[in-house]
Design an enzyme around this catalytic site. Structure first.
Site, PDB file in Angstrom:
ATOM      1  N   LYS A   1       0.675  -1.397  -0.131  1.00 17.31           N
ATOM      2  CA  LYS A   1       0.013   0.043   0.091  1.00 17.31           C
ATOM      3  C   LYS A   1       0.744   1.295  -0.019  1.00 17.31           C
ATOM      4  O   LYS A   1       1.988   0.995   0.224  1.00 17.31           O
ATOM      5  CB  LYS A   1      -1.095  -0.038   1.257  1.00 17.31           C
TER       6      LYS A   1
ATOM      7  N   TYR B   1     -12.428  -2.887  -3.214  1.00 19.94           N
ATOM      8  CA  TYR B   1     -12.779  -2.764  -1.861  1.00 19.94           C
ATOM      9  C   TYR B   1     -14.537  -2.748  -1.859  1.00 19.94           C
ATOM     10  O   TYR B   1     -14.970  -2.347  -1.004  1.00 19.94           O
ATOM     11  CB  TYR B   1     -12.319  -1.895  -1.296  1.00 19.94           C
TER      12      TYR B   1
ATOM     13  N   ASN C   1      -1.908   0.621   6.637  1.00 13.60           N
ATOM     14  CA  ASN C   1      -1.441  -0.857   7.324  1.00 13.60           C
ATOM     15  C   ASN C   1      -0.722  -1.732   6.224  1.00 13.60           C
ATOM     16  O   ASN C   1      -0.481  -2.912   6.459  1.00 13.60           O
ATOM     17  CB  ASN C   1      -2.384  -1.764   7.615  1.00 13.60           C
TER      18      ASN C   1
ATOM     19  N   HIS D   1      -1.959  -5.452   1.495  1.00 17.49           N
ATOM     20  CA  HIS D   1      -3.179  -6.144   1.305  1.00 17.49           C
ATOM     21  C   HIS D   1      -2.984  -7.612   0.847  1.00 17.49           C
ATOM     22  O   HIS D   1      -1.984  -7.875   0.196  1.00 17.49           O
ATOM     23  CB  HIS D   1      -4.204  -5.573   0.343  1.00 17.49           C
TER      24      HIS D   1
ATOM     25  N   GLU E   1      -9.932 -10.670  -7.326  1.00 18.81           N
ATOM     26  CA  GLU E   1      -8.967  -9.679  -7.411  1.00 18.81           C
ATOM     27  C   GLU E   1      -7.935  -9.989  -8.229  1.00 18.81           C
ATOM     28  O   GLU E   1      -7.588  -9.011  -8.957  1.00 18.81           O
ATOM     29  CB  GLU E   1      -8.429  -9.645  -5.786  1.00 18.81           C
TER      30      GLU E   1
END
Ligand code: ATP
Ligand code: MG
Length: 135
Positions: A9, A49, A112, A115, A126
């Site tokens: 990320k 998402y 965070n 993913h 995905e």
């Protein structure tokens, strides 16, 4: 061999953790078969998402994921999905086990670091969404 979708990320890319993260991925027996640094569009992030569309943090999540470059990767290996989820650690870095990627590299619950697909169905979905960026 199982495949899973990994995103490093924007926080982790900005903090120059890509190499360290990929070293851990490989030393856990996973092969990186595609990798691309890209700034995600709002459309892709919202689609990716979409399971969280009704959650209060959805707009913050999409805004963050489109704020800067990410590194999108397909990982392959035995039990790639669960191996990589274990390596990532808990969603909230404060709860992530020592040595996991989120314990080592995440800044906060929203920033965070990584993913990973959470099931076989998610991995297929995905990888399909992201496949166009590898063309
Ligand atoms: P990811 O899908 O990014 O791998 P995850 O599967 O561990 O993470 P999800 O429940 O799918 O966790 O949540 C997706 C992302 O949304 C999380 O990684 C986190 O950054 C953000 N998020 C989840 N819960 C919250 C929350 N309560 N407040 C703010 N952000 C959140
Ligand atoms: Mg998730």
């Amino acid at each position: 061999m199982e495949k899973t979708l990994c995103i490093i990320k924007p926080d982790a890319v900005k903090n120059s953790f890509v190499e360290e993260i990929n070293k851990s991925i490989k030393s856990n027996g996973l092969e990186i078969i595609n990798s691309k640094q890209i700034q995600l569009s709002k459309k892709i992030a919202e689609d990716f998402y979409s399971e969280h569309a009704e959650r209060p943090f959805f707009s913050e999540l999409v805004e963050f994921m489109t704020s800067d470059f990410s590194v999108v990767q397909i990982l392959q290996g035995e039990d790639a999905i669960s191996t990589y989820r274990k390596l990532m650690g808990a969603t909230n870095p404060e709860e992530a086990e020592e040595g996991t990627l989120r314990a080592r590299f995440a800044e906060s619950l929203s920033k965070n670091a990584v993913h990973g697909s959470d099931s076989a169905d998610s991995a297929i979905r995905e990888i399909d969404i992201m496949s166009k960026i590898f063309d």
